[in-house]
Design an enzyme around this catalytic site. Structure first.
Site, PDB file in Angstrom:
ATOM      1  N   HIS A 156      -7.446   8.838   6.048  1.00  0.00           N
ATOM      2  CA  HIS A 156      -6.616   7.722   6.823  1.00  0.00           C
ATOM      3  C   HIS A 156      -6.945   8.071   8.150  1.00  0.00           C
ATOM      4  O   HIS A 156      -6.774   9.129   8.704  1.00  0.00           O
ATOM      5  CB  HIS A 156      -5.143   7.487   6.478  1.00  0.00           C
TER       6      HIS A 156
ATOM      7  N   THR B 165      -6.504   1.122  10.446  1.00  0.00           N
ATOM      8  CA  THR B 165      -6.464   1.618  11.900  1.00  0.00           C
ATOM      9  C   THR B 165      -7.424   0.806  12.674  1.00  0.00           C
ATOM     10  O   THR B 165      -6.962   0.364  14.215  1.00  0.00           O
ATOM     11  CB  THR B 165      -6.795   3.055  11.753  1.00  0.00           C
TER      12      THR B 165
ATOM     13  N   VAL C 205      -8.837  -1.211   5.232  1.00  0.00           N
ATOM     14  CA  VAL C 205      -9.028  -1.243   6.748  1.00  0.00           C
ATOM     15  C   VAL C 205      -7.707  -1.347   7.203  1.00  0.00           C
ATOM     16  O   VAL C 205      -7.047  -2.483   7.207  1.00  0.00           O
ATOM     17  CB  VAL C 205     -10.109  -2.251   7.239  1.00  0.00           C
TER      18      VAL C 205
ATOM     19  N   ASP D 212       1.023  -1.175  -0.028  1.00  0.00           N
ATOM     20  CA  ASP D 212       0.018   0.028  -0.022  1.00  0.00           C
ATOM     21  C   ASP D 212       0.771   1.328  -0.076  1.00  0.00           C
ATOM     22  O   ASP D 212       1.793   1.230   0.710  1.00  0.00           O
ATOM     23  CB  ASP D 212      -0.865   0.067   1.186  1.00  0.00           C
TER      24      ASP D 212
ATOM     25  N   SER E 299     -11.683   2.979   7.795  1.00  0.00           N
ATOM     26  CA  SER E 299     -11.765   2.636   9.120  1.00  0.00           C
ATOM     27  C   SER E 299     -12.678   3.871   9.649  1.00  0.00           C
ATOM     28  O   SER E 299     -12.348   4.837   9.700  1.00  0.00           O
ATOM     29  CB  SER E 299     -10.501   2.754   9.905  1.00  0.00           C
TER      30      SER E 299
END
Length: 284
Positions: free
Chosen positions: A180, A233, A231, A82, A211
Protein backbone atom coordinates in the site's frame (compact mmCIF):
# COMPACT_ATOMS: atom_id res chain seq x y z
CA UNK A 1 -29.45 0.78 -12.22
CA UNK A 2 -28.96 -0.31 -8.63
CA UNK A 3 -25.67 -1.03 -6.92
CA UNK A 4 -24.58 -4.56 -7.82
CA UNK A 5 -22.49 -7.22 -6.17
CA UNK A 6 -18.95 -7.16 -7.50
CA UNK A 7 -18.80 -10.97 -7.67
CA UNK A 8 -20.20 -11.38 -11.22
CA UNK A 9 -18.20 -8.37 -12.42
CA UNK A 10 -14.98 -9.97 -11.23
CA UNK A 11 -15.83 -13.49 -12.39
CA UNK A 12 -16.37 -12.13 -15.90
CA UNK A 13 -13.20 -10.04 -15.69
CA UNK A 14 -11.05 -13.04 -14.80
CA UNK A 15 -12.68 -15.17 -17.49
CA UNK A 16 -12.07 -12.51 -20.14
CA UNK A 17 -8.60 -11.45 -19.05
CA UNK A 18 -9.06 -7.93 -17.71
CA UNK A 19 -9.40 -6.31 -14.28
CA UNK A 20 -12.02 -3.99 -12.79
CA UNK A 21 -10.50 -1.00 -11.01
CA UNK A 22 -11.59 -0.30 -7.43
CA UNK A 23 -11.06 3.34 -6.49
CA UNK A 24 -10.82 4.51 -2.88
CA UNK A 25 -12.97 7.62 -2.66
CA UNK A 26 -13.08 10.09 0.26
CA UNK A 27 -15.42 12.84 -0.95
CA UNK A 28 -18.54 13.26 -3.07
CA UNK A 29 -16.45 14.89 -5.77
CA UNK A 30 -14.09 11.91 -5.95
CA UNK A 31 -17.07 9.59 -6.23
CA UNK A 32 -18.58 11.67 -9.02
CA UNK A 33 -15.29 11.84 -10.90
CA UNK A 34 -14.65 8.10 -11.01
CA UNK A 35 -18.28 7.43 -11.98
CA UNK A 36 -17.98 9.95 -14.82
CA UNK A 37 -14.77 8.26 -15.93
CA UNK A 38 -16.46 4.84 -15.92
CA UNK A 39 -19.40 6.18 -17.91
CA UNK A 40 -17.21 7.66 -20.64
CA UNK A 41 -14.99 4.56 -20.66
CA UNK A 42 -17.96 2.15 -20.66
CA UNK A 43 -16.29 0.31 -17.81
CA UNK A 44 -17.68 -1.56 -14.80
CA UNK A 45 -16.70 0.22 -11.59
CA UNK A 46 -16.03 -0.54 -7.94
CA UNK A 47 -16.31 2.36 -5.52
CA UNK A 48 -14.26 1.59 -2.44
CA UNK A 49 -13.94 3.12 1.01
CA UNK A 50 -11.57 2.46 3.86
CA UNK A 51 -12.72 2.01 7.42
CA UNK A 52 -11.34 5.49 8.16
CA UNK A 53 -13.51 7.03 5.45
CA UNK A 54 -16.57 5.22 6.81
CA UNK A 55 -15.88 6.72 10.23
CA UNK A 56 -15.27 10.13 8.63
CA UNK A 57 -18.37 10.31 6.40
CA UNK A 58 -20.72 7.62 7.72
CA UNK A 59 -21.71 4.38 5.99
CA UNK A 60 -25.24 5.61 5.32
CA UNK A 61 -24.08 8.84 3.66
CA UNK A 62 -21.58 6.96 1.48
CA UNK A 63 -24.08 4.29 0.47
CA UNK A 64 -26.76 6.90 -0.29
CA UNK A 65 -24.41 8.79 -2.62
CA UNK A 66 -23.32 5.56 -4.30
CA UNK A 67 -26.94 4.51 -4.79
CA UNK A 68 -27.73 7.83 -6.49
CA UNK A 69 -24.69 7.41 -8.73
CA UNK A 70 -25.75 3.89 -9.67
CA UNK A 71 -29.33 4.97 -10.37
CA UNK A 72 -28.09 7.56 -12.87
CA UNK A 73 -25.33 5.45 -14.42
CA UNK A 74 -25.51 3.09 -17.38
CA UNK A 75 -22.54 0.99 -16.24
CA UNK A 76 -22.61 -1.47 -13.31
CA UNK A 77 -21.30 -0.05 -10.03
CA UNK A 78 -20.44 -1.91 -6.82
CA UNK A 79 -19.64 -0.40 -3.40
CA UNK A 80 -16.88 -2.09 -1.42
CA UNK A 81 -15.62 -1.78 2.17
CA UNK A 82 -11.86 -2.30 2.15
CA UNK A 83 -9.62 -3.86 4.82
CA UNK A 84 -12.10 -4.16 7.69
CA UNK A 85 -11.34 -6.19 10.80
CA UNK A 86 -14.58 -5.33 12.64
CA UNK A 87 -17.45 -7.78 12.09
CA UNK A 88 -20.01 -5.32 13.47
CA UNK A 89 -18.88 -2.56 11.11
CA UNK A 90 -19.10 -4.98 8.18
CA UNK A 91 -22.70 -5.75 9.16
CA UNK A 92 -23.45 -2.04 9.44
CA UNK A 93 -22.08 -1.36 5.97
CA UNK A 94 -24.02 -4.25 4.45
CA UNK A 95 -27.20 -2.94 6.08
CA UNK A 96 -26.47 0.53 4.68
CA UNK A 97 -26.22 -0.88 1.16
CA UNK A 98 -22.61 -1.91 0.54
CA UNK A 99 -22.51 -4.71 -2.04
CA UNK A 100 -19.00 -5.95 -1.26
CA UNK A 101 -16.96 -6.16 1.95
CA UNK A 102 -13.48 -7.25 2.94
CA UNK A 103 -12.87 -9.14 6.13
CA UNK A 104 -9.14 -8.70 6.64
CA UNK A 105 -8.09 -11.28 9.21
CA UNK A 106 -4.71 -11.85 7.59
CA UNK A 107 -2.90 -10.89 10.78
CA UNK A 108 -4.30 -14.00 12.52
CA UNK A 109 -3.22 -17.63 12.19
CA UNK A 110 -4.75 -19.50 9.24
CA UNK A 111 -7.51 -21.22 11.23
CA UNK A 112 -8.65 -17.96 12.83
CA UNK A 113 -8.60 -16.19 9.44
CA UNK A 114 -10.83 -18.98 8.14
CA UNK A 115 -13.23 -18.69 11.06
CA UNK A 116 -13.59 -14.91 10.85
CA UNK A 117 -13.91 -14.89 7.08
CA UNK A 118 -16.50 -17.69 6.99
CA UNK A 119 -18.64 -15.83 9.54
CA UNK A 120 -18.85 -12.91 7.10
CA UNK A 121 -19.39 -15.15 4.07
CA UNK A 122 -22.32 -16.88 5.77
CA UNK A 123 -24.11 -13.55 6.27
CA UNK A 124 -23.11 -12.00 2.96
CA UNK A 125 -24.31 -14.90 0.82
CA UNK A 126 -27.87 -14.37 2.01
CA UNK A 127 -27.65 -10.69 1.03
CA UNK A 128 -25.93 -11.21 -2.35
CA UNK A 129 -22.89 -9.29 -1.10
CA UNK A 130 -19.39 -10.10 -2.32
CA UNK A 131 -16.72 -10.93 0.26
CA UNK A 132 -12.99 -10.44 -0.14
CA UNK A 133 -10.32 -11.89 2.14
CA UNK A 134 -6.54 -11.68 2.33
CA UNK A 135 -3.86 -14.33 2.76
CA UNK A 136 -0.34 -13.32 3.63
CA UNK A 137 0.21 -9.69 4.60
CA UNK A 138 0.38 -6.85 2.09
CA UNK A 139 2.99 -4.36 3.28
CA UNK A 140 2.60 -0.61 3.67
CA UNK A 141 -0.01 1.60 5.32
CA UNK A 142 -3.80 1.44 4.92
CA UNK A 143 -5.52 3.82 7.38
CA UNK A 144 -4.30 2.63 10.79
CA UNK A 145 -3.12 -0.78 9.53
CA UNK A 146 0.66 -0.66 9.23
CA UNK A 147 2.64 -3.65 7.96
CA UNK A 148 6.40 -3.17 7.95
CA UNK A 149 8.30 -4.60 5.00
CA UNK A 150 9.94 -7.11 7.31
CA UNK A 151 6.51 -8.33 8.43
CA UNK A 152 4.97 -8.60 4.97
CA UNK A 153 4.40 -12.28 4.19
CA UNK A 154 3.69 -13.78 0.79
CA UNK A 155 0.66 -16.01 0.37
CA UNK A 156 1.16 -19.77 0.21
CA UNK A 157 -0.55 -21.27 -2.90
CA UNK A 158 -1.70 -24.44 -1.13
CA UNK A 159 -3.11 -22.37 1.74
CA UNK A 160 -4.99 -20.21 -0.77
CA UNK A 161 -6.74 -23.25 -2.21
CA UNK A 162 -7.54 -24.64 1.25
CA UNK A 163 -8.75 -21.24 2.44
CA UNK A 164 -11.27 -20.91 -0.38
CA UNK A 165 -12.49 -24.47 0.12
CA UNK A 166 -13.02 -23.92 3.85
CA UNK A 167 -14.57 -20.43 3.67
CA UNK A 168 -16.37 -20.30 0.34
CA UNK A 169 -15.05 -16.74 -0.06
CA UNK A 170 -15.73 -15.55 -3.64
CA UNK A 171 -12.70 -13.25 -4.05
CA UNK A 172 -9.18 -13.47 -2.64
CA UNK A 173 -6.33 -10.97 -2.22
CA UNK A 174 -3.10 -12.99 -1.97
CA UNK A 175 0.02 -11.12 -0.89
CA UNK A 176 2.50 -11.38 -3.78
CA UNK A 177 4.94 -8.57 -3.03
CA UNK A 178 2.90 -5.41 -3.63
CA UNK A 179 2.42 -2.74 -0.95
CA UNK A 180 0.00 0.00 0.00
CA UNK A 181 1.13 3.56 -0.68
CA UNK A 182 3.65 4.82 -3.23
CA UNK A 183 6.60 2.54 -4.04
CA UNK A 184 10.20 3.57 -3.48
CA UNK A 185 11.65 1.82 -6.51
CA UNK A 186 9.90 -0.95 -8.43
CA UNK A 187 7.78 -3.44 -6.46
CA UNK A 188 9.18 -6.94 -6.16
CA UNK A 189 6.19 -8.95 -7.36
CA UNK A 190 6.49 -12.73 -7.15
CA UNK A 191 4.95 -13.64 -10.51
CA UNK A 192 5.81 -17.32 -10.21
CA UNK A 193 3.90 -17.46 -6.92
CA UNK A 194 0.94 -15.64 -8.47
CA UNK A 195 0.92 -18.06 -11.40
CA UNK A 196 0.90 -21.03 -9.03
CA UNK A 197 -1.93 -19.53 -6.95
CA UNK A 198 -3.97 -18.83 -10.08
CA UNK A 199 -3.58 -22.46 -11.23
CA UNK A 200 -4.90 -23.72 -7.89
CA UNK A 201 -7.64 -21.13 -7.35
CA UNK A 202 -10.57 -20.42 -9.68
CA UNK A 203 -12.04 -17.39 -7.89
CA UNK A 204 -11.11 -13.86 -9.01
CA UNK A 205 -7.90 -12.58 -7.42
CA UNK A 206 -7.40 -9.04 -6.14
CA UNK A 207 -4.30 -6.88 -6.57
CA UNK A 208 -3.77 -4.65 -3.55
CA UNK A 209 -1.31 -1.76 -3.60
CA UNK A 210 -2.10 -0.80 -7.19
CA UNK A 211 -0.83 2.79 -6.95
CA UNK A 212 2.42 3.19 -8.84
CA UNK A 213 2.93 -0.35 -10.13
CA UNK A 214 4.48 -0.11 -13.62
CA UNK A 215 1.98 -0.78 -16.41
CA UNK A 216 3.75 -3.88 -17.70
CA UNK A 217 3.70 -5.46 -14.22
CA UNK A 218 0.01 -4.64 -13.72
CA UNK A 219 -0.86 -6.24 -17.03
CA UNK A 220 1.22 -9.31 -16.28
CA UNK A 221 -0.66 -9.70 -12.97
CA UNK A 222 -3.96 -9.43 -14.81
CA UNK A 223 -2.90 -12.00 -17.40
CA UNK A 224 -2.13 -14.37 -14.50
CA UNK A 225 -5.57 -14.02 -12.88
CA UNK A 226 -5.86 -10.70 -11.05
CA UNK A 227 -9.40 -9.46 -11.78
CA UNK A 228 -9.57 -6.43 -9.46
CA UNK A 229 -6.96 -3.74 -8.85
CA UNK A 230 -7.18 -1.32 -5.94
CA UNK A 231 -6.10 2.30 -6.46
CA UNK A 232 -6.04 4.59 -3.45
CA UNK A 233 -2.93 6.71 -2.90
CA UNK A 234 -2.52 7.90 -6.49
CA UNK A 235 -6.17 8.97 -6.65
CA UNK A 236 -5.98 10.85 -3.35
CA UNK A 237 -2.77 12.53 -4.47
CA UNK A 238 -4.25 13.63 -7.81
CA UNK A 239 -7.22 15.16 -6.00
CA UNK A 240 -5.13 16.99 -3.40
CA UNK A 241 -2.40 18.16 -5.74
CA UNK A 242 -4.97 19.74 -8.06
CA UNK A 243 -6.39 21.71 -5.13
CA UNK A 244 -2.90 22.74 -4.02
CA UNK A 245 -2.10 24.01 -7.52
CA UNK A 246 -5.40 25.89 -7.68
CA UNK A 247 -4.49 27.87 -4.57
CA UNK A 248 -1.03 28.58 -5.92
CA UNK A 249 -2.67 30.03 -9.04
CA UNK A 250 -5.62 31.66 -7.21
CA UNK A 251 -4.45 32.46 -3.66
CA UNK A 252 -7.42 34.72 -2.84
CA UNK A 253 -10.15 32.28 -3.91
CA UNK A 254 -12.22 30.70 -1.15
CA UNK A 255 -15.03 29.05 -3.13
CA UNK A 256 -15.01 25.22 -2.94
CA UNK A 257 -17.08 25.06 -6.11
CA UNK A 258 -14.13 26.54 -7.95
CA UNK A 259 -11.26 24.47 -6.59
CA UNK A 260 -13.25 21.24 -6.79
CA UNK A 261 -13.44 21.59 -10.58
CA UNK A 262 -9.73 20.88 -11.22
CA UNK A 263 -9.72 18.35 -8.36
CA UNK A 264 -12.47 16.35 -10.07
CA UNK A 265 -10.75 16.68 -13.43
CA UNK A 266 -7.50 15.29 -12.01
CA UNK A 267 -9.27 12.30 -10.47
CA UNK A 268 -11.25 11.63 -13.64
CA UNK A 269 -8.13 11.68 -15.80
CA UNK A 270 -6.22 9.31 -13.51
CA UNK A 271 -9.22 6.98 -13.25
CA UNK A 272 -9.49 6.74 -17.02
CA UNK A 273 -5.76 5.97 -17.30
CA UNK A 274 -6.07 3.13 -14.77
CA UNK A 275 -9.08 1.70 -16.63
CA UNK A 276 -7.10 1.72 -19.86
CA UNK A 277 -4.19 -0.08 -18.19
CA UNK A 278 -6.48 -2.74 -16.70
CA UNK A 279 -8.31 -3.39 -19.97
CA UNK A 280 -11.80 -2.74 -18.62
CA UNK A 281 -12.66 0.01 -21.13
CA UNK A 282 -15.62 -0.84 -23.42
CA UNK A 283 -16.57 -3.90 -21.40
CA UNK A 284 -20.16 -2.75 -20.81
Amino acid sequence: MELVSSTPLLVEARARGYAVVAFNIHTLEMLQAVVEAAETARSPLILQTTVGTVHHLGAEYIAAAAKVAASQATVPIALHLDHCQDFDLILKCMRAGYTSVMMDASMYPFAENVRRTKAVVDVAQALNVNVEAELGKVGGVEDNIVVDEADALLADPAECAAFIEQTGVPTLAPAIGTAHGIYHGEPKIDFARLEQIARMVEVPLVLHGGSGIPTAQVQRCIALGMAKMNVATELKNAFSQAIRQFFIDHPSSLDPRQYMVPAKAGVKQLAREKMEICGCVNRV
